[in-house]
Write an enzyme that holds these catalytic residues in place. Structure first.
Site, short mmCIF file in Angstrom:
data_model
loop_
_atom_site.label_atom_id
_atom_site.label_comp_id
_atom_site.label_asym_id
_atom_site.label_seq_id
_atom_site.Cartn_x
_atom_site.Cartn_y
_atom_site.Cartn_z
N HIS A 179 5.85 7.28 -1.28
CA HIS A 179 5.20 6.16 -1.95
C HIS A 179 5.74 5.95 -3.35
CE1 HIS A 179 2.48 6.39 1.49
NE2 HIS A 179 2.57 5.08 1.36
N CYS A 238 7.99 -3.61 9.26
CA CYS A 238 7.57 -3.67 7.86
C CYS A 238 7.82 -2.35 7.13
CB CYS A 238 6.11 -4.06 7.74
SG CYS A 238 5.00 -2.85 8.45
C1 PEP Z 1 5.33 2.66 7.33
O1 PEP Z 1 4.80 3.72 7.62
O2 PEP Z 1 6.50 2.35 7.66
C2 PEP Z 1 4.59 1.65 6.55
C3 PEP Z 1 5.07 0.45 6.38
O3 PEP Z 1 3.41 2.04 5.97
P1 PEP Z 1 3.30 2.97 4.66
O4 PEP Z 1 4.67 3.13 4.10
O5 PEP Z 1 2.35 2.30 3.75
O6 PEP Z 1 2.75 4.24 5.25
#
Ligand code: PEP
Ligand code: MG
Length: 559
Positions: A185, A484
């Site tokens: 993140h 995504c």
């Molecule tokens: C993913 O896991 O690819 C996603 C888009 O969600 P996050 O990165 O918020 O876990």
């Protein structure tokens, strides 16, 4: 010294290295004080108050989710139970700084022992402790320097989301961390800021403080003491690249006109400006958990509605995909703790799983979304994270229908969901592949660990197989399958994902221009051939190489 890590946010940055040290030495065991106990207690209490005040004002300056996170840390500094303990240590003769150290460490050990959400707060507590000890011993507080004349390269072992949220493009030229994977993140927040970044860069914190550093956020190269011509060369390459890609405008489509809507990943209304500026055609992933992080209670209905409405009204007639709260694992929430301590939070009660135990939190969110959509013209779709079975998909779709929401979908983030995409698609209107978690769970490789970066490489053919599986099941069902995860932000991989059948691509706004250019210069057939070649390759490195051989214009765009 030349170092190499993983480039996670493209661009060239250079400036003096600022090494962010968050470690303050432990005050000597048994350190005592000379004066009165009451004075020493006063010293401790005022240091605690000073740190709480600084954390709060840092939060106010940053705004958004950082404000909530830092407010929660400020509360820790003035926890009444902790103050009582610190006073008691001073009564026993310990100097304020040692009393603070003992008090916090006791508290921290209890939290770490509990594990789960509380365990993860132990690191926050250490940060507060170090700040208080620094005040008491006259050391420079760990933290970011005030913006100066020259933007600096921020180097750290790792950066908390709260740290990166406080960075600004004007004061930071680039950042480099020793830890963190490409899908952590922290990396996502860096891309959102548009600051070049390299993670998993071993040895970075051993750079000499103040030394000039050149960072290439695309190749992952970090060069100390570059010559003037090194910097000039890197910058002119980067600006030529920018000029070439920004000539290509308009909606996402291949050179033969196959439409691939290009959408933005956002964390809240604060990211809308960047999304609109980069020409996003809508939102493919609104990570709503940023509205909830660092809170003791869920945000009120009105606050949620305001945030959702702001996003919906920014894209009249466009697609807006809102993901319901994805709490748990690396995004724990105080008011939604897991039922029991979790030894492996990423494999624990996360995303939709938490809603199964707290359906009222989900219902409140779905109601707020339905209310926010009234009177707006955006095409609202709502999807759930961390779905593994058709039964979970059905439960979520029913809840969306009960809330009068027009379209319900699920994320494909768990291999089981990709393997059984057909049965999940029977329950919902669309699916969206989250390649970050899909890679983490496919390879059993924690996405926060820099050391496992190669296993989280989105070019891994096994990951591409899972995406292909979901996309072809969606095509058979006549329903869209978007992507995504951060994989969509890599221009070559975006072409491959299109070739695999992705209906839309959603990414951090900063990546949109390069992806738009990559698609616009290749045909759908080239994308399909690139996808086939990548899947046929034995390794991630070869998959990328083989795919790029079918995408010749990438090199001329400098991508
Ligand atoms: C993913 O896991 O690819 C996603 C888009 O969600 P996050 O990165 O918020 O876990
Ligand atoms: Mg995810």
């Amino acid at each position: 010294m030349n170092l190499r890590g993983v480039g996670v946010s493209p661009g060239i940055g250079h400036g003096p290295a600022y090494i962010l040290t968050t470690h303050v030495p432990e005050p000597p065991e048994g350190a005592t004080y000379a004066g009165e106990a009451d004075q020493e207690k006063e010293r401790a209490v005022s240091a605690l108050a000073q740190v709480a005040g600084e954390l709060e004002s840092r939060g106010d300056r940053a705004g958004g989710e950082a404000r909530e996170i830092l407010k929660a840390q400020a509360l820790m500094a003035e926890d009444p139970g902790l103050v009582v303990k610190i006073r008691a240590y001073i009564d026993r003769g310990l100097a304020a700084q040692r009393a603070v150290y003992e008090g916090f460490t006791k508290y921290r050990d209890v939290l770490a022992g509990v594990g789960g959400y509380l365990g993860e707060r132990a690191a926050d507590l250490d940060d507060v402790r170090d700040r208080v000890i620094a005040v008491l011993t006259g050391q420079v507080l760990p933290g970011l320097p005030a913006p100066g004349a020259e933007p600096y390269v921020l180097v750290a072992h790792d950066l908390a989301p709260a740290d990166t949220a406080l960075l600004s493009r004007t004061s930071v030229a680039a950042f480099v961390t020793e830890e963190g994977g490409p899908t952590s993140h922290t990396a996502i927040m860096a891309r959102a800021l548009g600051v070049p970044a390299v993670v998993a860069c071993a040895g970075a914190t051993r750079l000499e403080p103040g030394v000039q550093v050149l960072v290439d956020g695309t190749s992952g190269e970090v060069r100390a003491q570059p010559t003037e011509s090194d910097v000039a060369e890197a910058e002119s390459e980067a600006s030529a690249r920018l000029a070439a890609i920004s000539r290509i405008q308009g909606p996402g489509r291949t050179s033969d006109g196959f439409p691939v809507p290009l959408l933005a990943n956002i964390g809240g209304p604060g990211d809308l400006e960047a999304a609109l500026e980069a020409g996003a055609e809508g939102v493919g992933l609104f990570r709503t958990e940023f509205l909830y992080l660092g809170r003791r209670h869920p945000p009120q209905a009105q606050e949620q509605e305001d945030a959702y409405r702001a996003v919906l009204t920014a894209f009249p007639g466009g697609q807006v995909v809102v993901r319901t709260l994805d709490a748990g694992a690396d995004k724990p929430l105080a008011f939604l703790p897991p039922e029991a301590p979790e030894p492996n939070p990423a494999l624990g009660e996360r995303g939709l799983r938490l809603f199964r135990r707290h359906p009222e939190v989900m219902e409140a969110q779905l109601d707020a979304l339905a209310t926010a959509a009234v009177g707006t013209s955006a095409e609202l779709s709502v999807m759930a994270p961390m779905v593994s079975t058709a039964e979970e998909a059905e439960w979520f779709a029913e809840a969306c229908r009960a809330a009068d929401l027009p379209r319900a979908g699920v994320m494909i983030e768990v291999p089981a969901a990709a393997l059984r995409a057909q049965s999940l698609l029977a329950e919902v209107d669309f699916v969206s592949v989250g390649t970050n978690d899909l890679a983490q769970y496919c390879f059993a490789a924690d996405r926060e660990l820099g050391a496992l970066g190669e296993l989280q490489n989105p070019w891994q053919p096994a990951l591409l197989d899972l995406v292909a599986m979901a996309a072809s099941e969606a095509a058979d069902a006549g329903k869209p399958c978007g992507v995504c995860g951060e994989a969509a932000a890599d221009p070559a991989l975006a072409c491959v994902l299109t070739g695999l059948g992705a209906a839309t691509l959603s990414m951090t706004p900063a990546a949109l221009p390069a992806v738009r250019a990559a698609l616009a210069t290749h045909t759908l057939e080239q994308c399909r051939l690139a996808a086939q070649a990548a899947r046929a390759a034995p390794t991630a490195v070869l998959a990328r190489q083989e795919a790029r051989a079918h995408l010749p214009e990438l090199a001329s765009l400098g991508l």
